[in-house]
Design an enzyme around this catalytic site. Sequence first.
Site, PDB file in Angstrom:
ATOM      1  N   SER A 107       0.839  -1.196   0.000  1.00  0.00           N
ATOM      2  CA  SER A 107       0.000   0.000   0.000  1.00  0.00           C
ATOM      3  C   SER A 107       0.874   1.244   0.000  1.00  0.00           C
ATOM      4  O   SER A 107       1.791   1.382   0.793  1.00  0.00           O
ATOM      5  CB  SER A 107      -0.905  -0.008   1.232  1.00  0.00           C
ATOM      6  OG  SER A 107      -1.688   1.153   1.270  1.00  0.00           O
ATOM      7  N   GLY A 108       0.571   2.177  -0.918  1.00  0.00           N
ATOM      8  CA  GLY A 108       1.337   3.410  -1.028  1.00  0.00           C
ATOM      9  C   GLY A 108       2.469   3.339  -2.027  1.00  0.00           C
ATOM     10  O   GLY A 108       3.195   4.324  -2.216  1.00  0.00           O
ATOM     11  N   THR A 112      -2.203   1.868  -7.967  1.00  0.00           N
ATOM     12  CA  THR A 112      -3.377   2.456  -8.628  1.00  0.00           C
ATOM     13  C   THR A 112      -2.959   3.465  -9.682  1.00  0.00           C
ATOM     14  O   THR A 112      -3.510   3.500 -10.798  1.00  0.00           O
ATOM     15  CB  THR A 112      -4.278   3.121  -7.575  1.00  0.00           C
ATOM     16  OG1 THR A 112      -4.669   2.148  -6.600  1.00  0.00           O
ATOM     17  CG2 THR A 112      -5.528   3.687  -8.231  1.00  0.00           C
ATOM     18  N   ASN A 157      -0.915   5.336   2.995  1.00  0.00           N
ATOM     19  CA  ASN A 157      -1.333   5.885   1.694  1.00  0.00           C
ATOM     20  C   ASN A 157      -2.627   6.648   1.896  1.00  0.00           C
ATOM     21  O   ASN A 157      -3.551   6.154   2.534  1.00  0.00           O
ATOM     22  CB  ASN A 157      -1.535   4.742   0.685  1.00  0.00           C
ATOM     23  CG  ASN A 157      -1.787   5.239  -0.716  1.00  0.00           C
ATOM     24  OD1 ASN A 157      -1.771   6.441  -0.960  1.00  0.00           O
ATOM     25  ND2 ASN A 157      -2.031   4.335  -1.631  1.00  0.00           N
ATOM     26  N   SER A 160      -5.482   4.633  -0.610  1.00  0.00           N
ATOM     27  CA  SER A 160      -5.135   3.219  -0.689  1.00  0.00           C
ATOM     28  C   SER A 160      -6.310   2.400  -1.205  1.00  0.00           C
ATOM     29  O   SER A 160      -7.443   2.533  -0.729  1.00  0.00           O
ATOM     30  CB  SER A 160      -4.720   2.714   0.697  1.00  0.00           C
ATOM     31  OG  SER A 160      -4.461   1.324   0.667  1.00  0.00           O
ATOM     32  N   SER A 161      -6.060   1.526  -2.195  1.00  0.00           N
ATOM     33  CA  SER A 161      -7.097   0.620  -2.701  1.00  0.00           C
ATOM     34  C   SER A 161      -7.292  -0.489  -1.674  1.00  0.00           C
ATOM     35  O   SER A 161      -6.353  -1.220  -1.360  1.00  0.00           O
ATOM     36  CB  SER A 161      -6.688   0.022  -4.043  1.00  0.00           C
ATOM     37  OG  SER A 161      -6.530   1.020  -5.017  1.00  0.00           O
ATOM     38  N   GLY A 387      -0.209  -6.062  -2.501  1.00  0.00           N
ATOM     39  CA  GLY A 387       1.060  -6.772  -2.451  1.00  0.00           C
ATOM     40  C   GLY A 387       1.201  -7.565  -1.170  1.00  0.00           C
ATOM     41  O   GLY A 387       0.311  -7.605  -0.311  1.00  0.00           O
ATOM     42  N   GLU A 389       1.890  -8.558   2.429  1.00  0.00           N
ATOM     43  CA  GLU A 389       1.753  -7.731   3.627  1.00  0.00           C
ATOM     44  C   GLU A 389       2.375  -8.424   4.828  1.00  0.00           C
ATOM     45  O   GLU A 389       2.044  -9.576   5.135  1.00  0.00           O
ATOM     46  CB  GLU A 389       0.283  -7.412   3.920  1.00  0.00           C
ATOM     47  CG  GLU A 389      -0.300  -6.366   2.995  1.00  0.00           C
ATOM     48  CD  GLU A 389      -1.615  -5.798   3.523  1.00  0.00           C
ATOM     49  OE1 GLU A 389      -2.073  -6.268   4.578  1.00  0.00           O
ATOM     50  OE2 GLU A 389      -2.165  -4.900   2.865  1.00  0.00           O
TER      51      GLU A 389
END
Length: 1168
Positions: A107-108, A112, A157, A160-161, A387, A389
């Site tokens: 994330s970040g 996206t 993020n 973040s998605s 991704g 984690e």
Amino acid sequence: MEVKTSLLDNMIGVGDMVLLEPLSEDSFLDNLKKRFDHSEIYTYIGSVVISMNPYRSLPIYTPEKVEEYRNRNFYELSPHIYALADEAYRSLRDQDKDQCILITGESGAGKTEASKLVMSYVAAVCGKGHEVNKVKEQLLQSNPVLEAFGNAKTVRNDNSSRFGKYMDIEFDFKGDPLGGVISNYLLEKSRVVKQPRGERNFHVFYQLLSGASDDTLRKLKLDRDFSKYNYLSLDSAAVNGLDDAANFRTVRNAMQIVGFMEDEVQSVLELVAAVLKLGNIEFKPESRCNGTDESRVKDKNDLKEMCELLGIEQSVLERAFSYRTVEAKMEKVSTTLNVAQAYYARDALAKNLYSRLFSWLVTRINESIQAQTKARHKVMGVLDIYGFEIFENGDNSFEQFIINYCNEKLQQIFIELTLREEQEEYVREGIEWTNIEYFNNAIICDLIENNQNGILAMLDEECLRPGTVTDETFLDKLNTICADHQHFESRLNKNSKFLNDHSLPHNCFRIQHYAGKVLYRVEGFVDKNNDLLYRDLSQAMYKANHSLIKQLFPEGNPAKVNLKRPPTAGFQFRASVGTLMRNLQTKNPNYIRCIKPNDKKASHIFTDSLVRHQVRYLGLMENVRVRRAGYAFRQPYEPCLERYKMLCKRTWPHWKGPAREGVEVLMADLQIPAEEISYGRSKIFIRNPRTLFFLEEKRKQCLQDLATLIQKIYRGWKCRTHFLLMKKSQIVVAAWYRRYAQQKKYRNIKSATTVVQSYTRGWQARKLLRELKYQKRCEEAVTTIAAFWHGTQARLELRRLKQEARNKHAVTVIWAYWQGTKARRELRQLKEEARNKHAVSVIWAGWQGTKARRELRRLKEEARRKHAVALIWAYWQGLKVRREYRKFFRANAGKKIYNFTIQRIIQKYFLGLKSNMPSMSPIDKKWPARPYGFLDGVHTELRKIFHHWRCKKYRDQFTEEKKAVYEEKLEASEIFKGKKALYPSSVSQPFKGDYLEISKNPKYQKLNSAVDEKVLLADVVNKINRANGKGTPRIFLLTKKNFVLADQKTGQVKASIPLPDVTSVSVSTQKDGFFALKLKEGSASAVKGDFLLSSEHLIEIITKLHRIGATAADREKLKVDISDEFLVQFKQDKVCVKFIQSSPKNGNSVSCKRKNNRLLEVSVPTSP
């Protein structure tokens, strides 16, 4: 701007990690850092693109860049995401190969944004036309909608998605887009009901409250205040760089472009509002007569509004929150829910409602953007998925487990497809294929997904097993079945080498993933895998009249009751991943690995430890080793010969033969060992990067020699050209000089001739001038003599005429004197006659006046005599009547008649007063008019008595609490009336005291317990910061002995001040809520100085403080200072607080600004 013609030209670091020498993790990171420091955020690993998030805008995504990478070879230019997108698009268009682009990273890291860049590039390079542009616009505009409902602000993020997205973009045979299909994976629906500290809920909730119109919010029964909704996190409600109001308008516009109808948009917003309302429903425990506990809804207002939004009967949903019905074959058992179970049911309904709404949005978008034709399409898939984690604190739960399982599958397919691509290229080029040793993570995937002994299978089996099922029983089962697996560790199995190591707690297990070891905490695994929604809630939702609810809860249909247990979350995700893997197997893969350089979201910062961690779990080193296991570099013969032909005399400057033979001659001449190179059908393969760097070094040296030769030839050409130019210039200069000399000689001769001519003409002109002057003087002398003669004659004639005039004037004066004398005589005669006539008139008028006055006196005397006669006659008649009727009356009859008359008048007055009595309201000032003048005093006294009696009756109705409130209102009037502009608006507002319901609200239970005394007032105030004038929300509690300031979010007490330490209160005269509590100097409370606060209930707070000080016998009465300028003590400094009036340009809110170290200025908008 220089245009590169090869990946190797002007290279910063190494553009392709396959060429990195030596290869190690440290050299890998150093190369990434070197390129990142020079704003080179893209690096290759063969055909894989590594993307570093720069956290800033770079000028590398312009339309010029798109054209630069369009239809260019992958290695022809410097690394860029456009190169990969162009390679994938051209392979799809020209070679008819379905493509997929896999974007991974934490994330970040910019996943996206990378997917947006790929889609925007494809949209820019494909065909044009009205229909094509419409399809492209719909595909691009689907992103804002999905981001609003599926993205959230996290600590890593701001956008973040929180779901995985796979989009298949469909193209026709020309390469023009026809439509697309979106698949979503594992929406983080637990975020709907709870967010970690420093994070937000999904964007759409904040966008709706910030950007919707007042009319829309009124229809949805919402308020703009985020703090009124329990599901919204307040500590991160505002995010820098995110304009929720503008984003809401963007989402509405995007939904319209994608094809949503207006009623569908309204339905979606109603469901979002329903989720917010659902979070405000709270429950209270109740005990039944049989001893069991059940729950009831506390405040039914939010429940009522939610039911009105969704069209559900309130009683049906209320029962579903209180009871649960369990069906087994032919039996139905209804059990009550306690408070904890009711809260679980509420949250489960909120999560399911939002998750199903999101799935419906994806389906609805697919209906709009999918291709209309049924012919075979070319497909390009874009996978934007979470991704690997690993949380540092070991707080990895069920979500991280299945996310990492998905990444294991992606790593497996990545290795398989990469090796297959390598093998296919070797076979296609006729190169002998050698098996490559690599770590196959199939054993880890089997540990997780095996249908018999896999962790997901055992979790499903544990969830379906009757009896008591807990996370601990699941862990025991794992310890029993997976004890011998080499990639599984727990505290009780033999693979754990450190049985006494407290880093592996009893309630955890560890899996050796391809990216490293991950510690999972089993708490919540069973509940999250079950993901149960009680059937009563599903059936209640199905009974709604809302157009969308029935579609989202089809299992609630009583006609289609299914007693079969719904599939678990793990089973559904495993099936989705399996479908995704089968889909990816049919496509040519392209990889983008996204890396986050730092956790601060700042540009130009490269954190080695963080990047090293991501390089490991993304498997980038493994990727490089796989690519280098065979040949590190390959290149077609034509560009290879074109690049290195200057290294051999036989190939320079032009090779007239097949390109392969030219490359063979070149390599033989350079004495490259045969084992370092292989010749394929169309490419040359180089095994070791050192060989490539040797060629590049030789080329660089040769280019320098060629540059020297070119410079020598150029300098000779330049000198010869300069000499010829100088020679030609000398001839031209000489010709021009000779021309100039002749022209100058001609001009001198011409000038001399002109001078001689001018002197001759001058002599002739002067001679003629002298003759003309003599002739002119003669003419002037004759004229002067004639003028003197004429002047003498004129003066003689003038004297004669003046004498005649004087004679005529004397005669005229004498005649005028005679006429004047004659006129004065006549005037005196006329005046004498007039005086005689006036004397006669005055004498006549005096005589007439005397006659008139004599007649007036006579008439007055006659009138007096007549009046006297009439008066005597009246008295005589009265005397006769009294003598005649005296015998019929007593002596005091007149007094009695008088008293009787007065009594009747008073009786009539009181009866009239009774029928016209005013109302019992003390503020009614009406009173009947006074009928007789002699009752004036009585009338006034009765009015006072009635008013006092009416007020007493009104006071008798008061309770003690109401009396106290009115006494406070009276005291507020004495303090503020006519002094504070805010006072009139507070008169109609009752003093509530406890505005936070601190004793009832469980949120403030800890704070309530910290205060021993009864709370007289509880409200939220703003504590003004002396540094910048901004306010910080604080809870203000007032008791009889202290006032307390506490943090609004945590309830932690920040300050507790005894009331005897408060000496005075300062406020302004205007309509603001600012007040300063001044503390006694030298007291322990005054260490940090006075308090400057702001409140909407200023009048009530100060009144209660003043009242407490007035009733206390042990301290002085609190002083209230009302002024537009006062001093406040902040630690060691005194700061002046000044109130000014300003025009309401930026709204009607009061603002406080810091002007300098000694002045805080408060701007109060003037009333319109």
